[in-house]
Design a protein around this motif. Structure first.
Motif, PDB file in Angstrom:
ATOM      1  N   LEU A 153       3.048  16.101  21.730  1.00 35.76           N
ATOM      2  CA  LEU A 153       2.202  16.187  20.534  1.00 35.76           C
ATOM      3  C   LEU A 153       1.545  17.563  20.443  1.00 35.76           C
ATOM      4  CD1 LEU A 153       0.875  14.912  18.069  1.00 35.76           C
ATOM      5  CD2 LEU A 153      -0.905  13.993  19.594  1.00 35.76           C
ATOM      6  N   ASP A 154       1.070  18.089  21.566  1.00 36.07           N
ATOM      7  CA  ASP A 154       0.424  19.412  21.557  1.00 36.07           C
ATOM      8  C   ASP A 154       1.424  20.504  21.205  1.00 36.07           C
ATOM      9  OD1 ASP A 154      -2.108  18.459  22.184  1.00 36.07           O
ATOM     10  OD2 ASP A 154      -1.800  18.634  24.350  1.00 36.07           O
ATOM     11  N   THR A 155       2.664  20.333  21.653  1.00 36.29           N
ATOM     12  CA  THR A 155       3.712  21.302  21.296  1.00 36.29           C
ATOM     13  C   THR A 155       3.958  21.272  19.796  1.00 36.29           C
ATOM     14  OG1 THR A 155       4.763  21.111  23.453  1.00 36.29           O
ATOM     15  CG2 THR A 155       6.113  21.949  21.659  1.00 36.29           C
ATOM     16  N   PHE A 156       4.039  20.096  19.246  1.00 37.68           N
ATOM     17  CA  PHE A 156       4.303  19.942  17.815  1.00 37.68           C
ATOM     18  C   PHE A 156       3.137  20.474  16.980  1.00 37.68           C
ATOM     19  CE2 PHE A 156       3.860  17.415  13.917  1.00 37.68           C
ATOM     20  CZ  PHE A 156       5.097  17.625  13.323  1.00 37.68           C
ATOM     21  N   ALA A 157       1.915  20.373  17.480  1.00 36.80           N
ATOM     22  CA  ALA A 157       0.726  20.727  16.698  1.00 36.80           C
ATOM     23  C   ALA A 157       0.657  22.211  16.351  1.00 36.80           C
ATOM     24  CB  ALA A 157      -0.538  20.305  17.439  1.00 36.80           C
ATOM     25  N   GLY A 158       1.400  23.056  17.060  1.00 39.68           N
ATOM     26  CA  GLY A 158       1.472  24.453  16.669  1.00 39.68           C
ATOM     27  C   GLY A 158       0.645  25.398  17.517  1.00 39.68           C
ATOM     28  N   ALA A 159       0.831  26.703  17.248  1.00 40.72           N
ATOM     29  CA  ALA A 159       0.223  27.745  18.081  1.00 40.72           C
ATOM     30  C   ALA A 159      -1.297  27.753  17.982  1.00 40.72           C
ATOM     31  CB  ALA A 159       0.789  29.111  17.692  1.00 40.72           C
ATOM     32  N   GLU A 160      -1.853  27.575  16.782  1.00 39.06           N
ATOM     33  CA  GLU A 160      -3.310  27.591  16.632  1.00 39.06           C
ATOM     34  C   GLU A 160      -3.949  26.458  17.426  1.00 39.06           C
ATOM     35  OE1 GLU A 160      -4.589  27.630  12.613  1.00 39.06           O
ATOM     36  OE2 GLU A 160      -3.563  29.510  12.098  1.00 39.06           O
ATOM     37  N   HIS A 161      -3.342  25.296  17.372  1.00 40.78           N
ATOM     38  CA  HIS A 161      -3.858  24.164  18.137  1.00 40.78           C
ATOM     39  C   HIS A 161      -3.822  24.474  19.631  1.00 40.78           C
ATOM     40  CE1 HIS A 161      -4.346  20.116  19.762  1.00 40.78           C
ATOM     41  NE2 HIS A 161      -3.230  20.313  20.444  1.00 40.78           N
ATOM     42  N   ARG A 162      -2.710  25.050  20.102  1.00 47.80           N
ATOM     43  CA  ARG A 162      -2.604  25.333  21.532  1.00 47.80           C
ATOM     44  C   ARG A 162      -3.603  26.398  21.957  1.00 47.80           C
ATOM     45  NH1 ARG A 162       2.744  24.786  20.002  1.00 47.80           N
ATOM     46  NH2 ARG A 162       3.101  27.035  19.956  1.00 47.80           N
ATOM     47  N   ALA A 163      -3.939  27.321  21.057  1.00 41.99           N
ATOM     48  CA  ALA A 163      -4.950  28.324  21.387  1.00 41.99           C
ATOM     49  C   ALA A 163      -6.316  27.657  21.572  1.00 41.99           C
ATOM     50  CB  ALA A 163      -5.016  29.381  20.294  1.00 41.99           C
ATOM     51  N   ARG A 382      -5.038  17.076  16.757  1.00 45.89           N
ATOM     52  CA  ARG A 382      -4.090  16.117  17.301  1.00 45.89           C
ATOM     53  C   ARG A 382      -3.885  14.947  16.340  1.00 45.89           C
ATOM     54  NH1 ARG A 382      -6.130  16.016  23.581  1.00 45.89           N
ATOM     55  NH2 ARG A 382      -4.601  17.507  24.418  1.00 45.89           N
ATOM     56  N   THR A 383      -4.973  14.501  15.726  1.00 50.07           N
ATOM     57  CA  THR A 383      -4.870  13.364  14.816  1.00 50.07           C
ATOM     58  C   THR A 383      -3.978  13.699  13.628  1.00 50.07           C
ATOM     59  OG1 THR A 383      -7.070  12.589  15.476  1.00 50.07           O
ATOM     60  CG2 THR A 383      -6.189  11.759  13.400  1.00 50.07           C
ATOM     61  N   ARG A 384      -4.189  14.903  13.061  1.00 52.32           N
ATOM     62  CA  ARG A 384      -3.348  15.313  11.926  1.00 52.32           C
ATOM     63  C   ARG A 384      -1.898  15.488  12.363  1.00 52.32           C
ATOM     64  NH1 ARG A 384      -7.807  18.832  10.854  1.00 52.32           N
ATOM     65  NH2 ARG A 384      -6.591  20.603  11.653  1.00 52.32           N
ATOM     66  N   ALA A 385      -1.715  16.120  13.525  1.00 55.39           N
ATOM     67  CA  ALA A 385      -0.351  16.346  14.017  1.00 55.39           C
ATOM     68  C   ALA A 385       0.329  15.025  14.359  1.00 55.39           C
ATOM     69  CB  ALA A 385      -0.381  17.246  15.248  1.00 55.39           C
ATOM     70  N   ALA A 386      -0.423  14.072  14.893  1.00 54.13           N
ATOM     71  CA  ALA A 386       0.155  12.773  15.247  1.00 54.13           C
ATOM     72  C   ALA A 386       0.699  12.065  14.019  1.00 54.13           C
ATOM     73  CB  ALA A 386      -0.898  11.907  15.942  1.00 54.13           C
ATOM     74  N   ARG A 388       1.748  13.503  11.185  1.00 53.17           N
ATOM     75  CA  ARG A 388       2.947  14.201  10.718  1.00 53.17           C
ATOM     76  C   ARG A 388       4.138  13.913  11.623  1.00 53.17           C
ATOM     77  NH1 ARG A 388      -0.124  18.729  10.935  1.00 53.17           N
ATOM     78  NH2 ARG A 388       1.426  19.740  12.293  1.00 53.17           N
ATOM     79  N   LEU A 389       3.899  13.991  12.941  1.00 50.89           N
ATOM     80  CA  LEU A 389       4.990  13.791  13.895  1.00 50.89           C
ATOM     81  C   LEU A 389       5.531  12.372  13.792  1.00 50.89           C
ATOM     82  CD1 LEU A 389       6.736  14.837  16.195  1.00 50.89           C
ATOM     83  CD2 LEU A 389       4.918  14.217  17.800  1.00 50.89           C
ATOM     84  N   ALA A 390       4.652  11.402  13.664  1.00 53.82           N
ATOM     85  CA  ALA A 390       5.098  10.014  13.553  1.00 53.82           C
ATOM     86  C   ALA A 390       5.947   9.814  12.300  1.00 53.82           C
ATOM     87  CB  ALA A 390       3.885   9.075  13.533  1.00 53.82           C
ATOM     88  N   GLY A 465       5.922  27.100  13.978  1.00 53.18           N
ATOM     89  CA  GLY A 465       4.863  27.379  14.933  1.00 53.18           C
ATOM     90  C   GLY A 465       4.935  26.565  16.199  1.00 53.18           C
ATOM     91  N   SER A 466       5.816  25.564  16.245  1.00 51.91           N
ATOM     92  CA  SER A 466       5.925  24.784  17.475  1.00 51.91           C
ATOM     93  C   SER A 466       6.703  25.591  18.507  1.00 51.91           C
ATOM     94  CB  SER A 466       6.624  23.447  17.214  1.00 51.91           C
ATOM     95  OG  SER A 466       7.947  23.648  16.772  1.00 51.91           O
ATOM     96  N   ALA A 467       6.379  25.350  19.784  1.00 52.80           N
ATOM     97  CA  ALA A 467       7.014  26.116  20.863  1.00 52.80           C
ATOM     98  C   ALA A 467       8.316  25.445  21.273  1.00 52.80           C
ATOM     99  CB  ALA A 467       6.072  26.192  22.068  1.00 52.80           C
TER     100      ALA A 467
END
Length: 577
Positions: A153-163, A382-386, A388-390, A465-467
């Motif tokens: 999920l953190d990978t999917f959330a993008g570079a800004e999230h990981r920062a 994470r909530t927003r990314a979850a 979208r990913l789902a 933006g995902s790694a």
């Protein structure tokens, strides 16, 4: 991208060249033909622990070499150069691994090389993390782990999230450090107070005695001189008399300076007749000057030398005072002074203990506040990314012949902040319409996990933006899958390969039909032993590819029905792409 792999003496493989390219490459062949050894070779290049038992029987060692392209200017190149490696002129990087056989005369050791430079095995692992993602049966099992689900999920959330997440983690680590220091100070309060009191007593004693630099050395010399004053006087007086004599003494003519002067005059008188004697006269004159200087210094020494019992007693008592310090704080005065300097600094720190404790408490509160704020940001992202990913994975699952199935990702709060945020991430699978949502770790079959994992990778690769790494490797991702689902797996692998290199080991013709490059591994027999040679790893095209797909479909590569089905699959794959 991995351009090629060369293998020698690994398992059933005697010597093989595996060319790889962009897009989707599938690796097929009969069971036991050596496909697994190709993946074993790749894993060696990626830093996996070597097993000497994989070295081909009778061979002293196995060698695996791979070439990776497109790494110039990347983190891979930077890490390789940091390890002393060099890129080739075309910007590619050569990885090499050797494994010696185990046995009475072999050590079973492994060596790794990057860009021509020997490196620790861990360096290959660090490079692999940037280069390749490998998915096999064990990786599907790891997908059941909540930590791996959170990482996805953190990978999917993008570079800004990981920062933001990295900032949270560094803040968490700082808070742990400060909290530990605070707890240590609190627990050791009485011990630190006793230490401070001992330091004060020691510094007070040093201040009272007030030792001076090198004072102990100078006092030792003075006491030695005063204790032997009469012996020193007698020796100096006798030496002075021997050198210069006494002008009032009858035997003054026997003094050393007088004798040397007499010798000089004799030589100078005849020196004009022989240069050798003239030179010697000069040297005798120099000796005379030196003796005269020594005699003068002895005279001055005798004038200064006095027996002084009072001064001797004073010096001895001072040495005894200094000895009380050197017994406790150092071997000599220099060490005592060094201890006093360090103890003074330590006492300042201890005397400021209450202030330091207060500052630590304040810092813990500040860091806790920062963690709460950062954790809130991580939770929102994470909530927003979850969501979208789902949605994306659920859509992919529908295309993977799992109609009515959907992925649900719960992001729940923790009672206490953790090293990865304020959340517990859990993925749940609704296997079909009307079915309850069950955790992947409990309710998903192997086939379902394979398709969920593939859907996740497609979703991760498609998100800006995902790694994502440059290469994906799937080992029998189609396990437990068949029919229409197998075709959809092939279609999704082909879709994933549009933006990255994908290598798949498969037994399904429905998957292999979607490949951009189809490699077949066979084995031959040499001297009664199975072996894979250069000619046994080949790229199949046209009729040869149809024949291989027919073999995979029916086990009969010459079956007309199987050929027709294989051709139909190839046509379907072209339309689907």
């Amino acid at each position: 991208m991995i351009e090629e792999i060369r293998i020698e003496n690994l398992g059933v493989i005697g010597r093989a060249h595996v060319p790889l390219g962009p897009g989707l490459t599938v690796l097929t062949g009969e069971t036991g033909a050596g496909k697994t050894m190709v993946l074993t070779a790749l894993s060696l290049l990626l830093g996996v622990k070597a097993d000497p038992g994989t070295v081909r029987l009778g061979a002293p060692s196995a060698v695996v070499e791979g070439r990776v392209t497109g790494v110039a200017g990347t983190a891979v190149a930077a890490r390789a150069e940091e390890a002393g490696a060099a890129l080739d002129d075309d910007g590619s990087l050569v990885l090499l691994r050797t494994v010696t056989a185990s046995g009475p005369d072999a050590q079973g050791r492994s060596r790794a090389f990057v860009g021509g430079r020997s490196v620790p095995q861990t360096v290959l692992g660090e490079l692999a993390a940037e280069l390749v993602t490998v998915h096999g049966q064990t990786d599907q099992a790891r997908l059941r782990s909540p930590s791996r689900q959170r990482e996805a999920l953190d990978t999917f959330a993008g570079a800004e999230h990981r920062a933001v997440l990295d900032l949270y983690r560094s803040t968490w680590a700082e808070r742990i450090r400060v909290q530990a220091e605070l707890e240590d100070r609190t627990a050791r309060a009485q011990e630190l107070a006793r230490e401070a009191e001992l330091l004060r007593l020691g510094l007070a004693e040093v201040e009272r005695i007030d030792p001076q630099p090198l004072e102990d050395v100078e006092l030792a010399e003075e006491v030695e001189r005063l204790a032997h004053a009469e012996d020193l006087r007698a020796a100096a007086s006798g030496a002075h008399l021997a050198l210069s004599g006494d002008v009032d003494a009858v035997e003054a003519e026997g003094a050393a300076t007088t004798a040397v002067e007499h010798a000089r005059r004799l030589l100078e008188q005849v020196g004009e007749h022989d240069p050798a004697l003239a030179s010697l006269a000069g040297r005798v004159a120099e000796a005379g000057y030196l003796l005269a200087d020594v005699a003068t210094e002895l005279s001055g020494y005798l004038e200064d030398l006095q027996a002084d019992p009072v001064r001797l007693d004073t010096a001895q008592r001072r040495r005894a005072e200094l000895a009380t310090l050197t017994r406790s704080y150092g071997a000599d005065v220099a060490q005592v002074l060094a201890w006093a300097d360090e103890a003074g600094r330590r006492l300042l720190d201890l005397d400021g203990g209450d202030e330091r404790t207060g500052a630590l408490q304040l810092r813990v509160a500040e860091l806790t506040e920062q963690l709460t704020a950062l954790g809130g940001q991580v939770h929102e992202r994470r909530t927003r990314a979850a969501q979208r990913l789902a949605e994306i994975v659920s859509a992919e699952l529908a295309g993977l012949a799992m109609a009515g199935a959907s992925l649900q990702i719960d992001v729940d709060g923790l009672e206490e902040p953790g090293p990865h945020g304020l959340d517990r991430v859990e993925m749940l699978l609704v296997a079909h319409a009307g079915a309850p949502a069950r955790p992947l770790g409990k309710g998903a079959s192997g086939g379902e996990l394979s398709r969920v994992m593939l859907a996740l990778e497609v979703a991760l690769a498609s998100e800006p933006g995902s790694a994502t790494p440059g290469t994906f490797v799937f080992d029998e991702v189609d396990a437990g899958v068949g029919g229409r689902a197998a075709i959809e797996v092939g279609r999704r692998l082909a879709a994933l390969a549009r933006g990255t290199q994908v290598l798949v080991v498969t037994h399904l013709a429905q998957v292999a039909a979607f490949a951009d490059q189809h490699l077949v591994v066979t084995k031959s027999t040499s001297d009664g032993v199975d072996v894979v040679t250069e000619s046994d790893v080949r790229t199949v095209r046209g009729p040869d590819r149809v024949r291989e797909l027919a073999r995979m479909l029916s086990g009969q590569e010459d079956s007309e029905a199987a050929h027709a089905h294989a051709a139909e699959l190839l046509a379907l794959s072209d339309v689907g792409r």
